[in-house]
Write an enzyme that holds these catalytic residues in place. Sequence first.
Site, PDB file in Angstrom:
ATOM      1  N   LEU A  88     -33.117  -4.695  21.812  1.00 55.34           N
ATOM      2  CA  LEU A  88     -34.180  -4.766  20.566  1.00 55.34           C
ATOM      3  C   LEU A  88     -33.895  -3.668  19.519  1.00 55.34           C
ATOM      4  O   LEU A  88     -35.108  -3.104  18.756  1.00 55.34           O
ATOM      5  CB  LEU A  88     -35.605  -4.990  21.367  1.00 55.34           C
ATOM      6  CG  LEU A  88     -36.064  -6.368  22.408  1.00 55.34           C
ATOM      7  CD1 LEU A  88     -37.375  -6.132  22.659  1.00 55.34           C
ATOM      8  CD2 LEU A  88     -35.947  -7.453  21.406  1.00 55.34           C
ATOM      9  N   CYS A  89     -32.740  -3.190  19.148  1.00 52.32           N
ATOM     10  CA  CYS A  89     -32.773  -2.127  18.012  1.00 52.32           C
ATOM     11  C   CYS A  89     -31.553  -2.600  17.290  1.00 52.32           C
ATOM     12  O   CYS A  89     -30.830  -1.535  16.720  1.00 52.32           O
ATOM     13  CB  CYS A  89     -32.656  -1.049  18.794  1.00 52.32           C
ATOM     14  SG  CYS A  89     -31.114  -0.721  19.808  1.00 52.32           S
ATOM     15  N   GLY A  90     -31.503  -4.083  17.047  1.00 55.96           N
ATOM     16  CA  GLY A  90     -30.598  -4.690  16.369  1.00 55.96           C
ATOM     17  C   GLY A  90     -29.112  -4.330  17.166  1.00 55.96           C
ATOM     18  O   GLY A  90     -28.980  -4.497  17.136  1.00 55.96           O
TER      19      GLY A  90
END
Length: 288
Positions: A88-90
Amino acid sequence: MSKSRDIYRRMKSVDSTKKITRTMEMVATAKLARAQGRVIRARPYSAQLMDMIARLATPDLAESQPLLRQPDRIARAAVVLVTSNRGLCGAFNANLIRTAQAQLRELGEAGADVEFHVYGNKGISYFRFRGVEMAHTRNDLGDPPATEDARSLIEDLAARFVSGELDAIRLVFAEFRNMVSTPPSVRQILPVGVGGARNGPQPFFILDPSEEGILDHLLPLYVTNSTYSALLETAAAEQAARRTAMKSATDNANEFLDNLRRTYNRARQAEITNQIAEIIGGADALDG
């Protein structure tokens, strides 16, 4: 009626997701503030340490210091990749993995025998799924990273470099420039590079102990600190990337909710209009 009900359920689902992404954005922002502070505090020490080594390291001393040994060619090298344990950090981890693959390819094409060390669940799972051989894996680096984490990561590799078993150690990490710029970077941990740093007039120092004695202490410290600062930068970059990704997700959820509300209102209006028309039609039929 069923159409508006379906849209309403979807609105509730998107709203629940938005609350999660908004919460994660705020958590990442709080963690980023602390991580950024650690990076900023560590940078002056690293710069001064490198400057001191550069002032002391002469060509004669470089020949007697194993950590300054510059091999004629790289026959055996180690590439160390640091990724995050969570997602969930691109594109944060994808960019790091791509950079590590480029390093492996570059050293392999140069004829070097390369061993690959991976730290972080995301990198481990990616390369394990693709059957890439990894010499060492680990996912227990601290949050925030400590100097002990850096020492345990680099100590064995540095000892192998000193013994001549390795000719180069490269670390792939995320450089923290600012809140929105966290590009992958490659740092050569060993050999320590100080070329060209003594250009220009140098101040005169009376040294005790000797230059060689000071370098014996400073060089291992620099290797550990260089690794530690890379871990700090990666930790801060991860939180910055997660904050950016969660903010983008929250903004997209808000935009999607606005569209759903307009669609829901139109659907409800159409259903109410149909209900009124049915009532009027029923009343006319009774009157007839």
